[in-house]
Design an enzyme around this catalytic site. Structure first.
Site, short mmCIF file in Angstrom:
data_model
loop_
_atom_site.label_atom_id
_atom_site.label_comp_id
_atom_site.label_asym_id
_atom_site.label_seq_id
_atom_site.Cartn_x
_atom_site.Cartn_y
_atom_site.Cartn_z
N LYS A 9 -2.83 -1.99 -2.82
CA LYS A 9 -3.86 -1.09 -2.29
C LYS A 9 -3.44 0.33 -2.65
CE LYS A 9 -6.55 0.15 1.79
NZ LYS A 9 -7.11 -0.30 3.09
N GLU A 69 0.82 -1.22 0.00
CA GLU A 69 0.00 0.00 0.00
C GLU A 69 0.85 1.27 0.00
OE1 GLU A 69 -3.60 2.26 2.47
OE2 GLU A 69 -2.52 0.61 3.42
#
Length: 296
Positions: A214, A177
């Protein structure tokens, strides 16, 4: 065997991933949004007790179901607590057929070169071993990008993939992420550099390795399609990043193949003071709105 079932569920299932992993510094804000002010607890333990109560209330709701919710990201403290008499991850997987992930980063280092990399994680192996005692499928770790700084973004992505390889070696699925701050003065510039760096690092993975990504919802619709279609990417999920749920869902719908992994936008409108019926209605409406946008 369990891992393979969870892998298939993430690969083929429909729905979104609920991010229930606020920890440390973000917990008081999450609780305040839920109607629990700081004077309601007098220690970290009492604070985490309150936030676990909120999460358990969400997870045990009938509408929090595997038809629309594919996975849930947990904080370490949540993983070690119980829901309905079972460890949280085991309850999610065995009772709800919802795939559990664990947040493993220890927060962000000071900003430099227009980014914040992750703080060192010296005990990561121990945490991953602990996760394997439960029905945890994968992990999540977050860095933040503020400026289109070539060196900074390269550093963020390199660190994310280095740690991802450590996680893969333990038999868990990493969610990488590298968040782009939605208030960046040149968000699209950041996204262009980020995509190039992610593609370069994906090429360096072994042929049998996959990660999840993400990412912040991009300025340009469909911008991450190359990543969605990449054989070394199991799934691309989107963070809400400070957008309201309505705005986040509208942006998500412009990006086919990406599903939501919202945190604050997911719990928007929930309150401790709500009756169980009002709480269930609110969470059901949230789940449905996010699910519909993730289906596109």
């Amino acid at each position: 065997m369990e891992y393979q079932k969870q892998l298939q569920r993430i690969k083929d299932g429909s729905g979104f991933i609920a991010a229930l992993d606020q920890s440390g510094g973000s917990t008081p804000k999450a609780l305040a949004n839920y109607g629990v002010e700081s004077d309601a607890y007098d220690s970290d333990e009492a604070m985490f007790e309150q936030v676990h109560e909120m999460r358990a209330r969400i997870m045990t709701c009938d509408c929090f179901d595997s038809e629309r919710v594919l996975g849930a990201i947990l904080f370490e403290d949540t993983m070690e607590r119980e829901v309905n008499g079972k460890p949280t991850a085991d309850y999610l997987w065995h009772d709800k057929n919802i795939v559990p992930f664990l947040k493993v980063d220890k927060g962000l280092a000071e900003q430099m070169s227009g980014v914040q990399v992750m703080k060192p994680m010296p005990n990561l192996d121990l945490l991953l071993d602990k996760a394997k005692n439960y029905a945890v499928f994968g992990t999540k770790m977050r860095s933040v990008i503020y400026e289109p700084n070539v060196d900074g973004i390269e550093l963020v992505v390199q660190q994310q993939f280095d740690v991802a390889k450590q996680i893969l070696s333990k038999g868990l699925m990493p969610i990488v992420e590298p968040e782009v701050d939605i208030n960046s003065a040149d968000k699209i510039g950041c996204e262009r550099l980020l995509k190039v760096n992610i593609l370069n690092n994906l090429e360096r993975l072994n042929d049998d390795q996959q990660v999840m990504l993400k990412l912040t919802l991009p300025e340009e619709a469909g911008f991450y399609q190359e990543l969605v279609d990449h054989p070394k990417v199991l799934k691309v999920v989107a963070l809400s990043g400070g957008y309201s749920r309505t705005d986040a869902c509208a942006k998500l719908a412009e990006n086919p193949g990406i599903i939501a992994s919202f945190s604050r936008a997911f719990t928007e409108g929930l309150s401790k003071q709500q009756s169980d019926e009002a709480f269930a209605d609110t969470i059901n409406a949230s789940i449905d709105e996010i699910y519909q946008a993730s289906k596109v």
